[in-house]
Design an enzyme around this catalytic site. Sequence first.
Site, PDB file in Angstrom:
ATOM      1  N   ASP A 500       0.838  -1.200   0.000  1.00  0.00           N
ATOM      2  CA  ASP A 500       0.000   0.000   0.000  1.00  0.00           C
ATOM      3  C   ASP A 500       0.877   1.257   0.000  1.00  0.00           C
ATOM      4  O   ASP A 500       2.082   1.215   0.321  1.00  0.00           O
ATOM      5  CB  ASP A 500      -0.895  -0.030   1.253  1.00  0.00           C
ATOM      6  CG  ASP A 500      -2.171   0.777   1.084  1.00  0.00           C
ATOM      7  OD1 ASP A 500      -2.285   1.513   0.098  1.00  0.00           O
ATOM      8  OD2 ASP A 500      -3.045   0.674   1.965  1.00  0.00           O
ATOM      9  N   ASP A 570     -10.779   2.096  -3.294  1.00  0.00           N
ATOM     10  CA  ASP A 570     -11.318   1.859  -1.949  1.00  0.00           C
ATOM     11  C   ASP A 570     -12.836   1.913  -1.946  1.00  0.00           C
ATOM     12  O   ASP A 570     -13.462   1.601  -0.933  1.00  0.00           O
ATOM     13  CB  ASP A 570     -10.766   2.898  -0.964  1.00  0.00           C
ATOM     14  CG  ASP A 570      -9.389   2.498  -0.460  1.00  0.00           C
ATOM     15  OD1 ASP A 570      -8.997   1.339  -0.683  1.00  0.00           O
ATOM     16  OD2 ASP A 570      -8.711   3.341   0.151  1.00  0.00           O
TER      17      ASP A 570
HETATM   18  C1  DGJ Z   1      -5.801   1.965   1.808  1.00  0.00           C
HETATM   19  C2  DGJ Z   1      -6.186   0.725   1.072  1.00  0.00           C
HETATM   20  O1  DGJ Z   1      -6.653   1.051  -0.204  1.00  0.00           O
HETATM   21  C3  DGJ Z   1      -7.214  -0.035   1.869  1.00  0.00           C
HETATM   22  O2  DGJ Z   1      -7.655  -1.144   1.155  1.00  0.00           O
HETATM   23  C4  DGJ Z   1      -6.618  -0.425   3.179  1.00  0.00           C
HETATM   24  O3  DGJ Z   1      -5.573  -1.324   2.965  1.00  0.00           O
HETATM   25  C5  DGJ Z   1      -6.124   0.809   3.911  1.00  0.00           C
HETATM   26  N1  DGJ Z   1      -5.274   1.619   3.103  1.00  0.00           N
HETATM   27  C6  DGJ Z   1      -5.403   0.424   5.165  1.00  0.00           C
HETATM   28  O4  DGJ Z   1      -4.802   1.492   5.759  1.00  0.00           O
END
Ligand code: DGJ
Length: 762
Positions: A500, A570
């Site tokens: 991430d 997300d």
């Molecule tokens: C952003 C990601 O896109 C989410 O899926 C998740 O992993 C969060 N960060 C966790 O902080």
Amino acid sequence: MIQYDEAHHIFKLDTPNTSYIFGLTDESYPGQIYYGKKIEDTDLGYLLREDERPQPPSVLRREKAGYFDFYPMEYPSAGIGDARESCIGIHTMDGQEGLELRYRSHQIYAGKKPLEGLPATWDAEPAGTSETDPDSSDKTTDKEVQAADCSCSTLEVTLEDEVTGIWVILSYTAFEDTDAITRSVRVENKGERSIYLTKVLSACLHVEQENLEVLTLPGSWSRERQIQRQKLGYGSIVTESIRGISSHQDHPFMALVTENCTQTTGDVYAVNFVYSGNFIAKAMRDQFDQTRMVMGIHPDRFCWKLESGESFQAPEAVLVYSDEGLGKMTRAFHSLYRNHLIRGYWKDRRRPVLINNWEATYFDFDTEKLLAIAREAAERGIEMLVVDDGWFGYRSNDDSSLGDWQVNEKKLPGGFTYLAQEVNKLGMKLGIWLEPEMVSEDSNLYRAHPDWALQMNGREPGQARAQYVLDLSRPEVAEYVYGMIRDVLSSANIEYVKWDMNRLLSDVGNLTLPSDRQGEIMHRYMLAVYSLQDRLTKDFPQLLLENCCSGGGRFDPGMLYYSPQIWCSDDTDAIERLSIQEGTQLLYPLSCIGAHVSICPNHGTGRVTPFETRGVVALSGTFGYELDITRLSDEEKDQIPGQVAHYKQYSHLIRNGEYYRIASWRENHLCDCFMIVSKNRAEALCTYVQVLSQINCKSLRIRLQGLDPDAFYSVTEVTLAAGSENEAAGKRYQGAALMYAGILMPRVMGDFKARLLYIKRI
Ligand code: DGJ
């Protein structure tokens, strides 16, 4: 195939259906002549208009500066008369800026060389990254052309500026199995003095056609890659990122399309950038109705010192031309990325169906909770548990611990060793989340090395999501980060990483580089990320890597070179996902688009959609779950085995099929529909979502695409929940009828209803 017509000084690059042609003037200036449908002839130099008289009646001879402002220079430079957007800029030690690039030499060879330190398309997959899929049941009827059978050829043209000694090597690769041409640029300083490279773009395209529109993919966090078309008048349209990531807000893609362009008609000239950092793409229509489109690293915050004898490699750009609208363009990008970009162990393999705990628990989890999820998931055929953010340091919200990558034993006693053993006992794999590029202010790492955060002299760096960016352009920082990743992955049987990256780059300064190299940091940062992921994939060749950037903020071909899948957004709401996935599918194969079934009411929108619809929408991606399975109703739980089984059953189609977009909810505000058709046109899946229900309407007539008009097909309605497939008894449809006349989609009661049709040749 690539040809050089020596008599006319013309280069011609052919793909199966397209030609890209440029030539040299008598003074050796390379000029672009044509990109479009395939042409056999090479004698097209007349299109460079070398003999056309200049405009003012008093001027009889051609004057260089005036000519350059019109000439379709193959790689335009600044400072010598061409006042349109240039591709390259320098600053000499004398403070001068011009470059006059003339042809010096060229070579043509079979295959394609890698670009040092950068992601790029390949001809034969780089060593040590792949094996073929042993699971023959997954190959079925739709075997992709294997990379080993394909070929491409490369042209390198060297241009030279006599005054500074700067050489520019333009590389072009023409693929023989895909209608795509790639371009990249290397700059070499053959002069005696250092220079500053202030701009080096990767591609330039000239199109002489009126009524063009510009298609881009702008967006935002949780609203990535929304398709936008704008008329191109005189002047420019720009899409760009200076956030240090390719970004949610803009996408390193631009296409010039003719006004009449649809999914199946019209011309498309597209360019996509194989890079994950700052970029600019710009289209401008000039005074003579010529359109120039450029793409490359954004010149803002870029200044690279090139000492005598040094070279700079700019990233690759991919060009696609389609004479049959956006659909054909999409299929060319998908084919190129599936066969010549994505690499490694997982390239052609079906990915495990995963369950991720982010939306299930956020930071509030422990081993017991995770194992409870895993047990219920395993019973229903889910194959991997992914532990998301919050397993390390003392992180219980997003305020702390990034950089302290030791397991929080209060949450996970026995660490990943114990968790992996327990998860493996259930027959599942274990995956984890990491955010290696970041550091929290509240972390041991930051307390020990506050200078490791990106920052400018004397200025306190700004936080975003309570974190700083580690200055990976410093080798010791990158080395530390790699050691940390290696230690975590070696500590247990971890088979997947979600990498991430949750903020933009700001305060881009470096405390160790000299002042005249501060403009290199953005690109050095990107090179360091690539290098880390390269090491990771080499040291852990069977690891499944999924890139992520607050959802889809770095969903680009650069990242795809390292990870065969990327978390798309997300926003997990099935309806919002329709347009996010549509924009993503415009360029990227379904096999790389991270898509999960999540809980309702959806955490982002509050919308309630049927579990079946969430399954159908996630099925056109990597397919997984992101919910607390222990809290689902029995009715929902019972649907999971069927969804998983159908995903496995159709995965060969989803991974390898050709994509056809039939209707867009984004455009029609009513329904969404697309198909995936096997290459041999023997089978297809058609996804249809009735977004909004309407009263007193007839069923919708939908015209399918991509089938064999002469063949006959059966059409089966698939209900993802196990054991319910209803083939319309005995009904045979001719391909021509399905495509030209269409089928009827009944209007059903209620919003957000999905249908999945399986179409099979009989
Ligand atoms: C952003 C990601 O896109 C989410 O899926 C998740 O992993 C969060 N960060 C966790 O902080």
